[in-house]
Write an enzyme that holds these catalytic residues in place. Sequence first.
Site, PDB file in Angstrom:
ATOM      1  N   TYR A  32       0.882  -1.154  -0.032  1.00 14.24           N
ATOM      2  CA  TYR A  32       0.209  -0.147   0.062  1.00 14.24           C
ATOM      3  C   TYR A  32       0.906   1.439   0.061  1.00 14.24           C
ATOM      4  O   TYR A  32       1.893   1.410   0.747  1.00 14.24           O
ATOM      5  CB  TYR A  32      -0.754   0.117   1.240  1.00 14.24           C
ATOM      6  CG  TYR A  32      -1.857  -0.957   1.179  1.00 14.24           C
ATOM      7  CD1 TYR A  32      -2.244  -1.921  -0.122  1.00 14.24           C
ATOM      8  CD2 TYR A  32      -2.724  -1.049   2.298  1.00 14.24           C
ATOM      9  CE1 TYR A  32      -3.180  -2.719   0.206  1.00 14.24           C
ATOM     10  CE2 TYR A  32      -3.844  -2.117   2.240  1.00 14.24           C
ATOM     11  CZ  TYR A  32      -4.183  -3.001   1.268  1.00 14.24           C
ATOM     12  OH  TYR A  32      -5.067  -3.717   1.367  1.00 14.24           O
ATOM     13  N   HIS A  92      -1.859 -12.293   1.279  1.00  8.29           N
ATOM     14  CA  HIS A  92      -2.346 -11.403   0.659  1.00  8.29           C
ATOM     15  C   HIS A  92      -3.079 -11.882  -0.633  1.00  8.29           C
ATOM     16  O   HIS A  92      -2.156 -12.375  -1.372  1.00  8.29           O
ATOM     17  CB  HIS A  92      -1.534 -10.147   0.559  1.00  8.29           C
ATOM     18  CG  HIS A  92      -2.092  -8.628   0.026  1.00  8.29           C
ATOM     19  ND1 HIS A  92      -1.182  -7.713   0.261  1.00  8.29           N
ATOM     20  CD2 HIS A  92      -3.511  -8.697  -0.312  1.00  8.29           C
ATOM     21  CE1 HIS A  92      -2.197  -6.779  -0.246  1.00  8.29           C
ATOM     22  NE2 HIS A  92      -3.315  -7.269  -0.493  1.00  8.29           N
TER      23      HIS A  92
END
Length: 369
Positions: free
Chosen positions: A57, A117
């Site tokens: 991110y 993830h």
Amino acid sequence: MQYRKFGNTGVEVSALGFGCMRFPVNEDKTINEEKAIAMVRHAIDNGVNYVDTAYPYHQGTSELVVGKALKDGYREKVYLADKMPVWLLETEDDFDKYLDEQIKKLDTDHIDFYLLHALSRERYEEKVKKLNLTKKLEEAKAAGKIRYIGFSFHDSLDLFKEIIDSYDGWDFCQIQYNYINLTHQAGTEGLKYAASKGLGVVIMEPLLGGKLANLAPHVAEAFPEGKSHVEYALDFLWDKPEVSLLLSGMTEPEQVEANLEYASRSHVGMVTEEEKAVYEKAKKIFDEMALVNCTKCAYCMPCPFGLNIPELFAAYNMTASHGMTPAKEAYEALSVKADACRACHHCEKECPQHIKISEMMPKVAQAFV
């Protein structure tokens, strides 16, 4: 703030979680740290107890800012969620390398909720299985580095069930879900399946990358006045007993304030029969207009040839939802146009929505000829 049971963990989490993928940014695209930290702390001061980040991110800087935001006693007030970048792993030892790096960036001694993830079929077969990642998760848990084990998901319902059934140690999962994505990826059936197995279920993309906040006029007309479009979208999720919490990637303080207010009113069974009919109507209109199912997550970026892929798709979608004039204005504002795509497929390997980007770009270019 309202709280909910998180599967069989014994933990209670806030109905609203703070997603740290869409922090406010400066002109140079770096995170506006002062603003972001103030927003996270304000949310926590008002009852949010779940903060979610991930290794990629904001080009790897989200974790650093989250670590700063949780200083001054805030770490003790929240459950911290982070994710292993499965695609980067080449050996079993890489798991420890990245986990240790994340713990250091977050400036903490453990991560409460740790996920593999964005699992897909390829990552499940080539990384999770071959690198014994469930065993590595258990070792990390035994060492006190993580507390609860989960995965986030972007693939088919069949694979979702297969992953859940393959390992008894899952505590929770994270799926994309909203009133549009009822049968997309895990969908409603996957939501109920995970909950039936005792997993906590975290919802991401409750606003479908902002599309359900800024509705096309045709879709907006389906909703009665009295609630904002954001509130309608979030209420749809909070209505369901299988939803443990939803993540909102908030960019402005006003969004935090509004979402806190909506969350304070949230409860299972809050949606009326009349409203359920409204959601069905809105979905039907939306599905007829949607051209590309892009959520603007920007996992596809940066493009080697300079295309702003999410914004190009946004302009293309506007041709159906808002008409050609505003769509063309948005397209012309982009310095690199769709015809610059060289079909290198780099972006397609990263897209959680599995969009055939190289096939779509000529269509986008043609639309604006």
